[in-house]
Motif scaffolding. Sequence first.
Motif: not given
Length: 441
Positions: A358-366, A412-428
């Motif tokens: 869902a994150v990849l398809r629709d984007g996370g909730t920033p 990087f961290m604010p952008l990761r969180k804004a794009v995926t809605g999560r603090e952790k995850g795969p390489e951006m």
Amino acid sequence: MTITTRFAPSPTGYIHVGNLRTALFNHLIAKKAGGQFVLRLDDTDPDRSKQEYADAIQEDLEWLGLTWDRIERQSDRLDRYAEAADQLREKGRFYEAWETPTELDLKRKKQLNMGQPPVYDRAALKLSDGDRVTMRAERGAGVWRFLLDQQRIEWEDGILGPLSIDAASVSDPVLIRADGQVLYTLASVVDDIDMGITHVVRGSDHVTNTATQIQIMAALGHGHPAFAHHSLLTGPQGEALSKRLGTLSLRDLRAAGVEPMALLSLMARLGSSQPVVLAGSIAELADGFDLAQFGSAPTKFDENDLFPLTARVLQDRPYDAMAEEIAGLGVPDDIAPAFWDVARANITTRADLPGWWAVLRDGGTPLVDDEDRDFVAEAFAMLPELPYDGDSWGAWTGAVKEATGRKGKGLFMPLRKAVTGREKGPEMADVMRLLQKKPTL
Ligand code: GLU
């Protein structure tokens, strides 16, 4: 001699982690020896045994890959139990008794008050033929008890070592109820003999049963299989697990996303002196299995230990084994293998997969912290249009760095969180190349 083991659940409920240990040990012993594993449904209690549970037990074992060479149902074998009962009668080892539960309870209380062990006093043995006729007329059929030979019963237990139980400290077991229902002890003995069972592994709550079963087997003219009694599971703090077993059924664990090999790998080693190693197959577990390494102390089980192991099982899983499930999420074929490659190191169970898709398809909730609001807005205004590739993240963050002066984690961290809605995850860079939509705030 073919090594033959059995798992003998009563289909009166779902099987849980405690039962699983018994099933697994017996399965591994048979497989290691190239022997036979029998699934035996102990269903002589018609009120409590349900087809639904018999089906569920088979489904659960199949889910784990603990398949059986033969299935047997005790309810098909009532004639054999009646024959054995006759044999015991002929040998003078079976007697009818008429005490009611209340009477037995009273006897026990008296014995305890007098500091005596609460062992059945064999009053029914002292009845005359006439008394018996009267009893039958007044009370109907009695229960049938096996007359124990009151000496020590000894065996070399595969886990507990040499055991010795004084038969005088055990009540003559009831093998047939007043309503004619054959009880587990008799049925189990007859089955273990008829089915050529060579090794019986079960919980230590059966130690006293084993003593009486050894005598019943001898009375029927047979030797006995090798016995081993494993310790019972407790919770992580050593607390009794019995009350919680209801929530530790194999179905619950499966629904929670636990992977079969994670569960089996843990259970094949927990309580032994060997470390837990994630195995790739049941054959591998069987190879390394050694009953002699298990101890008698209660075994602490923490279901949370199943999740890191489950994550590792998934991390090692090739795409082919997941293709169908991933297609089921709606992931397009051309990116499905890449999606699995990226997702598998970032999930604990399969249940985490739809979320990443869902994150990849629709984007996370920033997820944007107050102090990053302006920065993130500025960065998102600089986002290029789709399609993205493996360089898109580097190019975007490089431009944002240039424009804002932010770098490192603060970039990087604010952008990761804004794009995926999560603090952790795969390489951006991987996330970005798989994004199906341009992220928005
Ligand atoms: N049906 C019995 C139980 O579930 C089997 C015990 C045994 O393995 O003999 O406790």
